[in-house]
Design an enzyme around this catalytic site. Structure first.
Site, PDB file in Angstrom:
ATOM      1  N   HIS A  33       0.851  -1.206   0.000  1.00 16.19           N
ATOM      2  CA  HIS A  33       0.000   0.000   0.000  1.00 16.19           C
ATOM      3  C   HIS A  33       0.878   1.244   0.000  1.00 16.19           C
ATOM      4  O   HIS A  33       1.456   1.623   1.033  1.00 16.19           O
ATOM      5  CB  HIS A  33      -0.938   0.035   1.208  1.00 16.19           C
ATOM      6  N   CYS A  34       0.984   1.847  -1.159  1.00 18.92           N
ATOM      7  CA  CYS A  34       1.694   3.122  -1.272  1.00 18.92           C
ATOM      8  C   CYS A  34       1.086   3.874  -2.450  1.00 18.92           C
ATOM      9  O   CYS A  34       0.260   3.327  -3.180  1.00 18.92           O
ATOM     10  CB  CYS A  34       3.191   2.894  -1.448  1.00 18.92           C
ATOM     11  N   HIS A  35       1.468   5.131  -2.582  1.00 19.94           N
ATOM     12  CA  HIS A  35       0.887   5.980  -3.622  1.00 19.94           C
ATOM     13  C   HIS A  35       1.988   6.748  -4.344  1.00 19.94           C
ATOM     14  O   HIS A  35       3.117   6.849  -3.849  1.00 19.94           O
ATOM     15  CB  HIS A  35      -0.045   7.035  -3.012  1.00 19.94           C
ATOM     16  N   TYR A  51      -7.796  17.493  -1.629  1.00 21.11           N
ATOM     17  CA  TYR A  51      -6.557  18.048  -1.084  1.00 21.11           C
ATOM     18  C   TYR A  51      -5.547  18.171  -2.213  1.00 21.11           C
ATOM     19  O   TYR A  51      -5.668  17.493  -3.244  1.00 21.11           O
ATOM     20  CB  TYR A  51      -5.983  17.156   0.036  1.00 21.11           C
ATOM     21  N   ARG A 126     -10.276   0.633  -6.297  1.00 18.52           N
ATOM     22  CA  ARG A 126     -10.490   1.025  -4.909  1.00 18.52           C
ATOM     23  C   ARG A 126     -11.826   1.751  -4.784  1.00 18.52           C
ATOM     24  O   ARG A 126     -12.125   2.657  -5.577  1.00 18.52           O
ATOM     25  CB  ARG A 126      -9.369   1.957  -4.467  1.00 18.52           C
ATOM     26  N   ARG A 132     -14.214  12.813   3.668  1.00 23.81           N
ATOM     27  CA  ARG A 132     -13.208  13.876   3.539  1.00 23.81           C
ATOM     28  C   ARG A 132     -12.314  13.651   2.313  1.00 23.81           C
ATOM     29  O   ARG A 132     -11.541  14.519   1.939  1.00 23.81           O
ATOM     30  CB  ARG A 132     -12.374  13.994   4.816  1.00 23.81           C
ATOM     31  N   HIS A 183      -6.051  -0.562   5.976  1.00 20.23           N
ATOM     32  CA  HIS A 183      -5.755  -0.091   7.330  1.00 20.23           C
ATOM     33  C   HIS A 183      -6.682  -0.708   8.386  1.00 20.23           C
ATOM     34  O   HIS A 183      -7.219   0.005   9.258  1.00 20.23           O
ATOM     35  CB  HIS A 183      -5.805   1.434   7.381  1.00 20.23           C
ATOM     36  N   ASP A 258       2.123   3.000   3.175  1.00 23.80           N
ATOM     37  CA  ASP A 258       1.243   4.150   2.904  1.00 23.80           C
ATOM     38  C   ASP A 258       2.034   5.398   2.504  1.00 23.80           C
ATOM     39  O   ASP A 258       1.510   6.507   2.529  1.00 23.80           O
ATOM     40  CB  ASP A 258       0.309   4.474   4.077  1.00 23.80           C
ATOM     41  N   ASN A 263      -2.382  13.497   4.076  1.00 25.25           N
ATOM     42  CA  ASN A 263      -3.324  14.061   5.056  1.00 25.25           C
ATOM     43  C   ASN A 263      -2.966  13.818   6.509  1.00 25.25           C
ATOM     44  O   ASN A 263      -3.848  13.860   7.369  1.00 25.25           O
ATOM     45  CB  ASN A 263      -4.752  13.534   4.801  1.00 25.25           C
TER      46      ASN A 263
HETATM   47  C1  0GY Z   1      -4.290   6.396   2.518  1.00 22.89           C
HETATM   48  C2  0GY Z   1      -5.130   7.265   3.317  1.00 22.89           C
HETATM   49  C3  0GY Z   1      -5.668   8.470   2.973  1.00 22.89           C
HETATM   50  C4  0GY Z   1      -5.738   9.030   1.664  1.00 22.89           C
HETATM   51  C5  0GY Z   1      -5.859   8.372   0.499  1.00 22.89           C
HETATM   52  O1  0GY Z   1      -6.167   8.239  -1.780  1.00 22.89           O
HETATM   53  C6  0GY Z   1      -6.089   8.995  -0.808  1.00 22.89           C
HETATM   54  O2  0GY Z   1      -6.215  10.219  -0.892  1.00 22.89           O
HETATM   55  O3  0GY Z   1      -5.787   7.069   0.456  1.00 22.89           O
HETATM   56  C7  0GY Z   1      -6.265   9.270   4.065  1.00 22.89           C
HETATM   57  O4  0GY Z   1      -6.280  10.502   3.944  1.00 22.89           O
HETATM   58  O5  0GY Z   1      -6.696   8.673   5.073  1.00 22.89           O
HETATM   59  O6  0GY Z   1      -4.499   5.203   2.429  1.00 22.89           O
HETATM   60  O7  0GY Z   1      -3.363   6.894   1.930  1.00 22.89           O
END
Ligand code: 0GY
Length: 306
Positions: A33-35, A51, A126, A132, A183, A258, A263
């Site tokens: 899990h990463c972005h 955001y 997803r 939020r 999570h 993550d 955020n």
């Molecule tokens: C996470 C959690 C958050 C955000 C996102 O895609 C996203 O904007 O997943 C969060 O703000 O709780 O998993 O990265």
């Protein structure tokens, strides 16, 4: 250099100098899990985003991967990119087989586009239920997406908060694919891991085709990562939740950093410390290997050797 986008007020950037973990990850570890965020001047953030992050591109992700001793990544589409999966797909392609992707798609996506995503390495979509982060999509729309992706062998990643499971679990149970929970379903860690709310979550996992990411102690923790007597005691108020899930469902748990931690408002985690948290929830080499290697390989690289 950051892109032309202006970050949301108070935005915390990722930890630029993570420690070298004391815990040595087993060979073949997957960060599931990463972005990636942008970079915004190459992959603009979506107009409907809630955001605006800092840039956090693929090169930085791959540098963290190598620093921590991770082998592979699962890159989850971040909400700041909406349903434009370009940055995520670009990163998955650039990984040369060392990353898979989880996309955000709309119900009108074409078959050709789904096939293109599949060929690039996407293995799931997803569904996000945090107000939020996204405007709520109708459940019929999400069910239609799930029906479209099921024949590809993909799964649905679900992101919700613990108190919302009661209203959502019927819908989740009706979906035709495996489910992957982000999570641990965001438990309220002020409540006991042996209490009724987390009990509902454990029953949900027990009774459905569900995998669980025991990720984000930094996001769930109230105590934070204080150092006690000079020793890191990482996120101790979350440990019982993670350990319970790992021990109850050793073949259906996943772990992820993550990164780049969207955020967070109070502290930005040292990703090395997030690795050092792992042996507190997966307490034996066998459990660690399942969590970090066997399970994510089965889900994202079935049939391949780690
Ligand atoms: C996470 C959690 C958050 C955000 C996102 O895609 C996203 O904007 O997943 C969060 O703000 O709780 O998993 O990265």
């Amino acid at each position: 250099m950051d892109s032309t986008f202006t970050k949301s007020p108070g935005w915390l950037g990722w930890y630029s100098n993570p420690s070298t973990p004391r815990f040595t990850l087993p060979a073949g570890t997957v960060d599931a899990h990463c972005h990636v965020f942008g970079p915004g001047n190459e992959f603009p953030f979506a107009p409907e985003r809630k955001y605006t992050p800092c840039d956090a591109g693929k090169d930085q992700l791959f540098a963290l991967r190598d620093h921590l001793g991770v082998s592979r990544n699962v890159i989850v589409q971040a909400t700041c990119h909406g349903a434009d999966n370009s940055a995520m797909v670009d990163a998955v392609r650039a990984s040369k087989g060392r990353a898979r992707g989880v996309a955000t798609v709309r119900p009108d996506i074409s078959d050709a586009e789904l096939e293109r995503l599949d060929a690039a390495g996407v293995r799931g979509v997803r569904f996000n239920f945090l107000k939020r982060l996204v405007n709520a999509a109708p459940q019929e729309e999400l069910a239609a997406i799930a029906r479209r992706i099921a024949p590809l062998g993909w799964h649905v990643v679900i992101y919700f908060e613990g108190q919302d499971l009661e209203g959502l679990e019927g819908f989740f149970g009706s979906l035709p694919t495996p489910l992957v929970v982000d999570h641990m379903g965001r438990p309220d860690v002020a409540k006991p891991a042996t209490g009724p709310e987390f009990g509902r979550f454990l029953r949900f996992v027990e009774n459905n085709d569900v995998w669980v990411k025991v990720s984000c102690p930094e996001r769930l923790s109230i105590s934070g990562p204080p150092a006690l007597d000079g020793e890191p005691a990482p996120y101790r108020d979350v440990m019982a939740f993670g350990r319970t899930v790992v021990e109850a469902f050793p073949d259906r748990v996943l772990w992820g950093t993550d990164w780049p931690h969207p955020n967070l408002t109070h502290h930005m985690p040292d990703d090395g410390l997030l690795v050092d948290y792992i042996p507190h929830v997966a307490t034996t080499p066998d459990l660690q290997h399942k969590l970090l290697v066997t399970n994510p390989m089965n889900l994202y690289w079935p049939g391949e050797n780690a």
